[in-house]
Motif scaffolding. Structure first.
Motif, mmCIF file in Angstrom:
data_model
loop_
_atom_site.group_PDB
_atom_site.id
_atom_site.type_symbol
_atom_site.label_atom_id
_atom_site.label_comp_id
_atom_site.label_asym_id
_atom_site.label_seq_id
_atom_site.Cartn_x
_atom_site.Cartn_y
_atom_site.Cartn_z
ATOM 1 N N GLY A 88 0.788 -1.231 0.000
ATOM 2 C CA GLY A 88 0.000 0.000 0.000
ATOM 3 C C GLY A 88 0.814 1.270 0.000
ATOM 4 N N TRP A 89 2.060 1.200 -0.441
ATOM 5 C CA TRP A 89 2.968 2.350 -0.474
ATOM 6 C C TRP A 89 3.361 2.849 0.914
ATOM 7 C CZ3 TRP A 89 -1.619 2.378 -3.353
ATOM 8 C CH2 TRP A 89 -1.483 2.151 -4.719
ATOM 9 N N VAL A 90 2.928 2.153 1.975
ATOM 10 C CA VAL A 90 3.228 2.611 3.335
ATOM 11 C C VAL A 90 3.977 1.565 4.161
ATOM 12 C CG1 VAL A 90 1.319 4.249 3.431
ATOM 13 C CG2 VAL A 90 0.953 1.911 4.201
ATOM 14 N N ILE A 91 3.870 0.289 3.806
ATOM 15 C CA ILE A 91 4.576 -0.767 4.521
ATOM 16 C C ILE A 91 5.246 -1.672 3.489
ATOM 17 C CG2 ILE A 91 3.030 -0.703 6.508
ATOM 18 C CD1 ILE A 91 1.636 -3.177 5.464
ATOM 19 N N GLY A 92 6.041 -2.623 3.968
ATOM 20 C CA GLY A 92 6.764 -3.514 3.074
ATOM 21 C C GLY A 92 8.184 -3.032 2.846
ATOM 22 N N ASP A 93 9.080 -3.984 2.641
ATOM 23 C CA ASP A 93 10.490 -3.653 2.419
ATOM 24 C C ASP A 93 11.208 -4.873 1.849
ATOM 25 O OD1 ASP A 93 10.903 -5.356 4.652
ATOM 26 O OD2 ASP A 93 10.989 -3.661 6.040
ATOM 27 N N HIS A 149 9.508 -9.218 1.602
ATOM 28 C CA HIS A 149 9.363 -9.954 0.344
ATOM 29 C C HIS A 149 10.605 -10.773 -0.007
ATOM 30 C CE1 HIS A 149 5.817 -7.472 0.170
ATOM 31 N NE2 HIS A 149 5.419 -8.088 -0.925
ATOM 32 N N ASP A 150 11.480 -10.957 0.964
ATOM 33 C CA ASP A 150 12.659 -11.781 0.725
ATOM 34 C C ASP A 150 12.304 -13.221 0.344
ATOM 35 O OD1 ASP A 150 15.756 -12.109 1.128
ATOM 36 O OD2 ASP A 150 14.868 -13.708 2.329
ATOM 37 N N PRO A 151 11.377 -13.904 1.059
ATOM 38 C CA PRO A 151 11.032 -15.267 0.647
ATOM 39 C C PRO A 151 10.444 -15.334 -0.761
ATOM 40 C CG PRO A 151 10.288 -14.859 2.894
ATOM 41 C CD PRO A 151 10.685 -13.537 2.321
ATOM 42 N N VAL A 152 9.616 -14.361 -1.115
ATOM 43 C CA VAL A 152 8.999 -14.336 -2.437
ATOM 44 C C VAL A 152 10.064 -14.224 -3.519
ATOM 45 C CG1 VAL A 152 7.399 -13.098 -3.942
ATOM 46 C CG2 VAL A 152 6.950 -13.228 -1.481
ATOM 47 N N CYS A 153 11.005 -13.308 -3.325
ATOM 48 C CA CYS A 153 12.047 -13.093 -4.327
ATOM 49 C C CYS A 153 12.943 -14.321 -4.458
ATOM 50 C CB CYS A 153 12.868 -11.862 -3.968
ATOM 51 S SG CYS A 153 11.945 -10.307 -4.119
ATOM 52 N N ARG A 154 13.260 -14.953 -3.347
ATOM 53 C CA ARG A 154 14.040 -16.188 -3.408
ATOM 54 C C ARG A 154 13.298 -17.256 -4.206
ATOM 55 N NH1 ARG A 154 17.858 -17.335 0.864
ATOM 56 N NH2 ARG A 154 18.462 -15.417 1.935
ATOM 57 N N PHE A 155 12.008 -17.388 -3.919
ATOM 58 C CA PHE A 155 11.194 -18.406 -4.574
ATOM 59 C C PHE A 155 11.111 -18.162 -6.078
ATOM 60 C CE2 PHE A 155 7.216 -20.311 -5.979
ATOM 61 C CZ PHE A 155 7.194 -21.535 -5.322
ATOM 62 N N LEU A 156 10.812 -16.939 -6.470
ATOM 63 C CA LEU A 156 10.699 -16.626 -7.887
ATOM 64 C C LEU A 156 12.013 -16.849 -8.616
ATOM 65 C CD1 LEU A 156 8.513 -13.378 -7.883
ATOM 66 C CD2 LEU A 156 7.841 -15.638 -8.712
#
Length: 349
Positions: free
Chosen positions: A117-122, A126-133
């Protein structure tokens, strides 16, 4: 994590590993809406969150919501193996480069923009997602940590992502990236930013081979049927969407600016082919699918895939459950196809 959080995490992983019939008993009667039935493991996750009285992201101050998302990401993402990971500076922003096992010296690369939402996340959420992809698709993934609101309102995030993509094009050799096989992608707000970055790339004549848009928000005006039907009790709730919008879009007219609402953009020629994924039980479903249709009408090669049994946020479920992980394998396969990666054997991890 505290001792209590570790115990809760262990219990959650155990429950998510139960056979489907056992999960159904625990999850309760199937939830069906608009001809769709929510996946059993997703329904169980939602029920467990209610039992432990997990607050919603919109119920917390922004700092608290950022902390909660990091904890949730570890819980559902797990430890995903990948060939190598290193931190890099992407222009003026922090970034993280993931290289899959067996990668050639030069290969395709996805610039990944996280949701929140442009306010949280870093980079951590999303480290697990990027590793998985990276590992499943056989593609380098470069995650970019753009500035967040309310400290940095619109158009800071958009500007950061476009600047980061320009930097990637200029420094492809330093990243081991083939400049003819670059992609941009992301989830939720990151999907929005990926879409607007792709538009900017087309207008500037920058090479871009593929867009991976996962349940993107494309119309900040709202008002769709899915926003009305799924905005309570299903992960992405109206309270958080209100906070995100008020934090990011602070000036009159921001919500109709095409850099915030790509559905309202005058789409340029030369846009990269796109894969648009939506979730059946997601407030953003209808506007994501409307954007896929707009791309197609503009002559863009686009594939639209609705995961009817999923909720907003399924991209982070790469470490637990069955249906979310299966959906993410489809995303990885679409990425591999979009960047012309050779056929790979499915990774067991």
């Amino acid at each position: 994590m505290s001792v209590r959080e570790r115990l809760e995490a262990a219990a959650y992983r155990t429950l998510m590993g139960l056979p489907a019939p056992a999960q159904r008993l625990l999850a309760g009667r199937p939830l069906a809406r608009q001809g769709q039935t929510l996946a059993c493991d997703v329904q169980l996750t939602l029920r467990l969150a209610r039992l432990v009285r997990e607050p919603g992201l919109g119920d917390l101050p922004v700092i608290g919501a950022r902390t909660l998302l990091r904890r949730q990401a570890v819980l559902v993402g797990g430890q995903q193996p990948v060939g190598s990971v290193r931190d890099v500076t992407v222009g003026e922003r922090p970034g993280r480069l993931y290289v899959p096992r067996g990668a050639a010296d030069v290969g395709p690369l996805l610039v990944f923009l996280h949701g929140g939402g442009w306010v949280i996340g870093d980079l951590e959420t999303h480290d697990p997602v990027c590793r998985f992809l990276a590992e499943q698709a056989g593609v380098r993934v470069l995650a970019v940590d753009y500035r967040l609101a309310p400290e940095h309102p619109f158009p800071a995030a958009h500007d950061d992502c476009v600047a980061a993509y320009r930097w990637v094009v200029e420094h492809a050799a330093d990243l081991g990236a083939d400049p003819e096989r670059l992609a941009v992608g992301g989830d939720s707000a990151g999907g929005t930013l990926a879409a607007t970055t792709a538009i900017a790339a087309a207008r500037e004549g920058l090479p871009l081979a593929f867009q991976l848009l996962v349940y993107p928000g494309t119309d900040m005006r709202g008002g769709t049927d899915s926003r009305r039907a799924f905005a309570e009790g299903l992960v992405l709730e109206q309270s958080f969407m209100d906070v995100a919008k008020a934090s990011y879009l602070t000036r009159p007219g921001d919500e109709t600016d095409p850099r915030a609402s790509p559905l309202l953009a005058d789409l340029p020629g030369g846009l990269a082919p796109a894969y648009v994924a939506t979730a059946g039980f997601d407030p953003l479903r209808d506007e994501g699918e409307a954007y896929a249709r707009a791309l197609a009408a503009a002559g863009v090669a686009v594939e639209l895939r609705r995961f009817p049994e999923q909720v907003h946020g399924f991209v982070q479920f790469v470490g637990v459950g069955r249906t979310g992980r299966a959906a993410n394998r489809e995303l990885a396969a679409a990425l591999a196809t979009g960047l012309s990666v050779g056929v790979r054997s499915p990774r067991s991890a």
